[in-house]
Write an enzyme that holds these catalytic residues in place. Structure first.
Site, PDB file in Angstrom:
ATOM      1  N   SER A  23      20.133  31.725  28.128  1.00 23.63           N
ATOM      2  CA  SER A  23      19.363  30.781  28.935  1.00 23.63           C
ATOM      3  C   SER A  23      19.719  29.369  28.505  1.00 23.63           C
ATOM      4  O   SER A  23      19.983  29.107  27.324  1.00 23.63           O
ATOM      5  CB  SER A  23      17.860  31.019  28.728  1.00 23.63           C
ATOM      6  N   ARG A  55      37.325  42.912  76.285  1.00 20.91           N
ATOM      7  CA  ARG A  55      37.473  41.936  75.197  1.00 20.91           C
ATOM      8  C   ARG A  55      36.159  41.179  75.061  1.00 20.91           C
ATOM      9  O   ARG A  55      35.630  40.678  76.049  1.00 20.91           O
ATOM     10  CB  ARG A  55      38.611  40.944  75.463  1.00 20.91           C
TER      11      ARG A  55
END
Length: 445
Positions: free
Chosen positions: A277, A316
């Site tokens: 930490s 498409r």
């Protein structure tokens, strides 16, 4: 296309991916795959006698990624809506005049990009599966080593009844084995895409099906029975498999994170110089658990995007296809990182059986309430036995409360009660279930 040197790639992306998988996913890897597709395309057409062999040789020689600039292609892609159009233009310019008419022969942009993305995914899944194999092996080792290690089982966040750490690890193991099977199957069946302008293979005449077979074989991909321009099941199968992988890894990460809490302390992550930490010198955070859990939370959104994009128009899509590209690559990226970190987390996991036993005994035998009620049920009936034990469980000294109850003493001796309060005698088929999971893993490996 995502810039290859964007700040998020340098500072953040490494926290969710892993280098060997990500090496197959970046701009250069995708460019190389598109060029591999173009080379396979012209070679397949030449195999069918549709393209002169000399032209195929010249075009394939031009399909070298180091000749092209991904950033320039990405910038030029905006005008056409995909990067294949500018790539084909540059490839055509790069080859000798006689070969130029045969570049991209019979294909459409989607053929190239879909096949390239399938190729990228296939290549990335190989190291990903290597990490998944390591995670499976580590989970199997934990299940085997702790087959009979008792611990408290928890339901709805509360202590419930005894189980074993081996059975918990066996659950992790089976989840990982199941997703490995699905990912392998998807990798081995990813199809090439080839259909031409509207999926008829018109540019190849009657040789179209033969070209598809040769094209797929040259890429090492499956040959689809039909073009899948707007039939997106191959993408959905891949998304579902990777989403399942993230869920399985996320389950392991969530359990490890909860078991590693200071107040629980039954496991901890290993590995030197990890989990620090910036503010608290004493902290040793479960970093792999945290990062895998983060990836698991992101997965459903990406899977959802791919499923939402799957309904596509006619021959498409107008936007649905385009919506797939980045989520698909991001999903492979996250799954690769999760597989690697799950493997490391389980390989180096430190298990504390003594702390497990301490936590199992912490409530003075309350987790054995079900076992005591089961001893009383044959004579009192299930409901009456349940209510009697529930009343005794309201006090701080469960055993003493049971011994003080005349109904209990009428049916259970002190030794009978102590036997009922022994957590190792209330593990059911836990050991057998662990053995079944291990046998399943062996048969799948």
């Amino acid at each position: 296309m995502r810039p290859s040197s964007s700040p998020s790639d340098v500072l953040l992306r490494g926290l969710s991916g892993t280098p060997d998988v990500d090496a197959e996913l970046g701009d250069v890897a995708l460019l190389r795959a598109m060029l591999d597709v173009e080379a396979a395309l012209v070679r397949a057409a030449a195999d069918a006698g549709l393209v002169p062999a000399s032209a195929a040789d010249a075009i394939a020689a031009g399909c070298r990624a180091d000749r092209y600039d991904p950033a320039a292609l990405g910038a030029a892609a905006e005008a056409a809506g995909n990067p294949v159009v500018p790539l084909v233009r540059e490839l055509t310019a790069a080859v000798a005049e006689p070969a130029r008419p045969w570049v991209h022969h019979g294909a459409t942009s989607q053929d190239v990009l879909d096949s390239a993305l399938a190729l990228v995914a296939s290549r990335a899944l190989t190291p990903l599966l290597g990490h998944l194999d390591e995670a499976v092996d580590a989970a199997a080792g934990l299940a085997r080593a702790h087959r009979d290690t008792p611990m408290i089982g928890r339901t709805l966040g509360q202590q419930a009844a005894p189980t074993t750490f081996g059975l918990k690890a066996a659950g992790w193991l089976l989840g990982l084995v199941e997703v490995r099977t699905r990912v392998r199957r998807v990798r081995d069946t990813l199809p090439a895409q080839l259909g031409g302008a509207v999926g008829t293979l018109a540019g190849y005449g009657p040789a179209g099906p033969a070209v598809v077979e040769r094209f797929a074989a040259r890429l090492g991909l499956a040959a689809a029975p039909l073009p899948w321009h707007t039939r997106r099941q191959p993408v959905l199968d891949l998304a579902a498999a990777l989403g399942g992988l993230l869920a399985a890894g996320g389950k392991v990460a969530l359990d490890v994170g909860l078991l590693a809490q200071t107040e629980v302390g039954e496991v901890s992550e290993g590995g030197a110089d990890r989990g620090g930490s910036s503010a608290m010198p004493h902290k040793r955070n479960p970093v792999d658990s945290v990062l895998v859990a983060a990836a698991a939370r992101r997965g459903p959104g990406l899977v959802g995007t791919l499923f939402a994009a799957a309904g596509q128009e006619h021959e498409r899509a107008a936007g649905g296809w385009h919506a797939e590209w980045e989520p698909l690559l991001d999903l492979v990226h996250l799954a690769g990182g999760a597989a690697a970190r799950t493997a490391r987390m389980l390989t180096h996991l430190r298990v504390d059986p003594q702390r497990m036993r301490t936590n199992l005994d912490a409530t003075g035998g309350l987790p054995m309430a079900e076992a005591v009620a089961a001893r009383l049920a044959p004579t009192l009936g299930r409901a009456a036995a349940h209510d009697l034990v529930r009343r005794a469980a309201t006090g701080p000294r469960f055993r003493d409360a049971l011994l003080a109850d005349a109904q209990v003493r009428a049916h259970l001796s002190e030794s009978d009660l102590d036997a009922a309060l022994d957590p190792t005698a209330w593990l059911g088929s836990a050991g057998h279930l662990v053995d079944r999971a291990l046998a399943h893993e062996r048969s799948d490996s």
